[in-house]
Design an enzyme around this catalytic site. Structure first.
Site, PDB file in Angstrom:
ATOM      1  N   PHE A  55       0.952  -1.204   0.073  1.00  0.00           N
ATOM      2  CA  PHE A  55      -0.052   0.109   0.016  1.00  0.00           C
ATOM      3  C   PHE A  55       0.758   1.079  -0.042  1.00  0.00           C
ATOM      4  O   PHE A  55       1.888   1.391   0.755  1.00  0.00           O
ATOM      5  CB  PHE A  55      -0.853   0.006   1.320  1.00  0.00           C
ATOM      6  CG  PHE A  55      -1.890  -0.871   1.232  1.00  0.00           C
ATOM      7  CD1 PHE A  55      -3.200  -0.582   0.595  1.00  0.00           C
ATOM      8  CD2 PHE A  55      -1.839  -2.016   1.899  1.00  0.00           C
ATOM      9  CE1 PHE A  55      -4.443  -1.283   0.687  1.00  0.00           C
ATOM     10  CE2 PHE A  55      -2.902  -3.025   2.104  1.00  0.00           C
ATOM     11  CZ  PHE A  55      -3.993  -2.584   1.245  1.00  0.00           C
ATOM     12  N   ASP A  56       0.516   2.217  -0.670  1.00  0.00           N
ATOM     13  CA  ASP A  56       0.825   3.488  -0.630  1.00  0.00           C
ATOM     14  C   ASP A  56       0.010   4.003   0.575  1.00  0.00           C
ATOM     15  O   ASP A  56      -1.047   3.580   0.854  1.00  0.00           O
ATOM     16  CB  ASP A  56       0.636   4.493  -1.961  1.00  0.00           C
ATOM     17  CG  ASP A  56       1.094   5.720  -1.566  1.00  0.00           C
ATOM     18  OD1 ASP A  56       2.275   6.239  -1.190  1.00  0.00           O
ATOM     19  OD2 ASP A  56       0.424   6.763  -2.009  1.00  0.00           O
ATOM     20  N   LYS A  57       0.706   5.347   1.104  1.00  0.00           N
ATOM     21  CA  LYS A  57       0.139   5.784   2.488  1.00  0.00           C
ATOM     22  C   LYS A  57      -1.020   6.869   2.141  1.00  0.00           C
ATOM     23  O   LYS A  57      -2.194   6.545   2.240  1.00  0.00           O
ATOM     24  CB  LYS A  57       1.052   6.270   3.150  1.00  0.00           C
ATOM     25  CG  LYS A  57       0.311   6.881   4.676  1.00  0.00           C
ATOM     26  CD  LYS A  57       1.349   7.358   5.586  1.00  0.00           C
ATOM     27  CE  LYS A  57       1.719   8.750   5.051  1.00  0.00           C
ATOM     28  NZ  LYS A  57       0.833   9.975   5.228  1.00  0.00           N
ATOM     29  N   VAL A  91      -1.399  -1.038  -4.224  1.00  0.00           N
ATOM     30  CA  VAL A  91      -2.391  -0.087  -4.108  1.00  0.00           C
ATOM     31  C   VAL A  91      -1.915   1.169  -4.132  1.00  0.00           C
ATOM     32  O   VAL A  91      -1.071   1.452  -3.033  1.00  0.00           O
ATOM     33  CB  VAL A  91      -3.409  -0.472  -3.127  1.00  0.00           C
ATOM     34  CG1 VAL A  91      -4.524   0.219  -3.085  1.00  0.00           C
ATOM     35  CG2 VAL A  91      -3.609  -2.225  -2.890  1.00  0.00           C
TER      36      VAL A  91
END
Length: 590
Positions: free
Chosen positions: A102-104, A300
């Site tokens: 995941f990106d934040k 994501v």
């Protein structure tokens, strides 16, 4: 798009799935197998009718039709929950994913700053009035932080005015006239000037510890206070990570360009396995390559910087509700709803569709082979074989069509009346947040010398008039809603216990203030009062976070409440990827 075109497009996409291509290759082998079996039946029995019966009953339809139908049904089912999967191949890669990256910003967080506190300078102006003036001025600003301040002012029901004589100083901030006041917003060096007073240093230290952004304000050329803003974690993100693990994802990794302390905090709250901070696009690509050793990867993200990683991962997932077009183009899967927990449901749908496709093929081809053997040994005449062949085809297609029906997903359905009640309570929840932040401000302002208890008494009246009625309404209305949605009271036991603790702490605050006055208060009384306020503040912050995750995140899409949202697009990335670089309202910490 006409239905016939959509059908043809769906068939073309489904046909690209690896499982469907494998089924097609097996169907090619099925033809010589049928001819060999028919020839063997004729040769050993000297009866050409048996060969005809074998040819009549042989059907490759479970291979040629059932598998594509199951895959297309899965694509349709995912689209109904707001997840667009770009073809059968993408569906299979999504189903195979075991490692989620995941990106934040904009993915695990909301992607736009929200106002967390208003700090005033020496009580010259109260927090609500300072916010009203700032929000009025920021109505004409296109900056993402301005949008957060305007939204906060609107949610608090403040009467905003249109500003006059607005002037923007690039790289520093904005100034203009609101009513009878000259208001300036921006960096501390421009708003405060000279040697910063102690309250400015305190705001900067607090922002540095919390990972917040700051906007300083001056009214009539006098420093008046500061606004603290941060990008909050999505309430549905922790639930989504848990649902992913239940769906079969074995490893969850947070990959972000933010600094390590902020990334670690988000990772702890959400529940990831590993946090990789300070990553540029090349670092994200390297992380995907490393994580591929643990299993098939799913990436994501929502910004332009995420596009290479989305393309490199086994399956790329883009959040299109507020993400960049480039990320949606590079991704295999696009979430059109602004909720990340839909991703867990999409994985369940993808795996169920692939499983149903396999069932349809195995059952259909198994029955076909059994019928062919029965025809070869003379137990099945051609006429009966023709009927049985159609029955097998219909059965295989019927099994495949199960993929379009609702399956097991983690999304929780709520009756409309419960949704309406939860939505109203969420609005009240947001309305009392300023009172919660006021607790910390009052505690910060207490002094053991010349202590003024009036702010604490005003705070107590506000807590008893606003906070406690809301908490009692939640206990009476929201707790039963959550218990019904989750099929049990165990999930709400902690919430009820916290409601009781809040009542107890406010009661203790009243008893403490009842026996004190400004003339007789002692230093130890001030220490006890400060300790009580900080404790109450900590309980309320944790309680609010738990409610947002455990209760309000259950509210379906489109039922959320709040002020108007004015989305800002950064030309280089996601919804707020350019906040730190714009410099117009952002105070440089340290």
């Amino acid at each position: 798009m006409p239905p016939s075109v959509r059908t043809a497009l769906g068939q073309a996409q489904a046909a690209s799935a690896p499982f469907v291509r494998a089924a097609d290759r097996f169907a090619v082998l099925f033809v010589p197998l049928t001819l060999v079996l028919a020839a063997a039946a004729w040769a050993f029995s000297a009866d050409p009718v048996r060969a005809v019966a074998v040819l009549v009953v042989a059907t490759p339809c479970p291979l040629l039709l059932a598998a594509p139908i199951a895959i297309m049904s899965g694509l349709s089912r995912a689209a109904r929950i707001g997840v667009v999967i770009k073809g059968g191949g993408a569906l299979e890669r999504l189903a195979a994913g075991q490692v989620m990256l995941f990106d934040k910003t904009g993915t695990l967080t909301q992607g736009r700053p929200g106002l967390t506190d208003v700090v005033t300078a020496g009580g010259r102006i109260d927090a609500d009035e300072l916010l009203r003036l700032a929000a009025s001025l920021d109505q004409v600003s296109a900056h993402v932080l301005a949008s957060a301040i305007v939204t906060a002012g609107t949610r608090r029901g403040l009467a905003l005015q249109m500003p006059d004589d607005v002037r923007e100083v690039h790289g520093y901030g904005l100034e203009g006239t609101v009513g009878m006041h000259r208001v300036r917003l921006g960096k501390a060096s421009w708003v405060v000037g000279g040697e910063p007073p102690p309250w400015v240093r305190q705001v900067r230290r607090r922002a540095d510890l919390d990972g917040s952004l700051t906007v300083f304000a001056a009214v009539d050329d006098e420093p008046a206070g500061a606004f603290l803003l941060e990008d909050p974690i999505r309430p549905d993100a922790p639930r989504m990570v848990r649902a992913l693990r239940e769906a079969g994802v074995t490893r969850v990794v947070l990959v972000t360009g933010d600094r390590a302390d902020i990334a670690d905090m988000v990772g702890r709250v959400v529940g990831v396995d590993t946090v990789l901070a300070d990553c540029d696009p090349a670092d994200k690509l390297a992380a995907i390559e490393r994580e591929s050793a643990h299993g098939a990867t799913i990436m994501v993200g929502d910004g332009v910087n995420d596009a290479p990683a989305l393309a490199a991962a086994g399956a790329g997932v883009a959040l299109a509700a507020r993400g960049a077009t480039a990320s949606s183009e590079a991704a295999d899967v696009v979430l059109t709803v602004d909720r990340v927990d839909a991703l867990a449901d999409a994985i369940l749908i993808a795996r169920r569709s692939k499983r149903i496709a396999l069932q349809a093929v195995l059952i259909g081809m198994g029955l076909s082979l059994v019928a062919m053997v029965a025809a070869a040994v003379g137990f099945l005449p051609p006429a009966a074989g023709a009927i049985l062949q159609e029955v097998i085809d219909v059965l295989a297609i019927g099994i495949a069509l199960r993929a379009v029906l609702p399956g097991a997903i983690h999304t929780i359905a709520m009756p409309p009346v419960d949704v309406a009640t939860a939505t109203r309570l969420r609005a009240e929840h947001d309305a009392v947040l300023p009172a919660v932040e006021r607790i910390r401000s009052v505690a910060d302002g207490l002094s053991t010398r010349d202590c003024d208890l009036d702010p604490a008494r005003t705070l107590l009246a506000r807590l008893e008039g606003e906070l406690l009625p809301h908490e009692r309404a939640e206990e009476a209305l929201l707790v039963p809603i959550v218990a019904r949605a989750l099929d049990g009271t165990e999930a709400t036991a902690a919430t009820s216990r916290t409601h009781a603790e809040i009542e107890h702490q406010v009661s203790r605050l009243r008893r403490l203030l009842t026996g004190l006055d400004n003339d007789t208060v002692q230093p130890e009384d001030v220490v006890e009062l400060r300790r009580l306020l900080y404790g109450l503040y900590a309980v309320l912050r944790l309680h609010n976070a738990q409610e947002e995750e455990g209760a309000f995140s259950l509210v379906p899409i489109g039922a959320a409440v709040g002020g108007p949202r004015r989305e800002r697009r950064d030309p280089k990335g996601g919804a707020n990827s350019g906040v730190a670089g714009s410099g117009r309202h952002l105070d440089v910490l340290g």
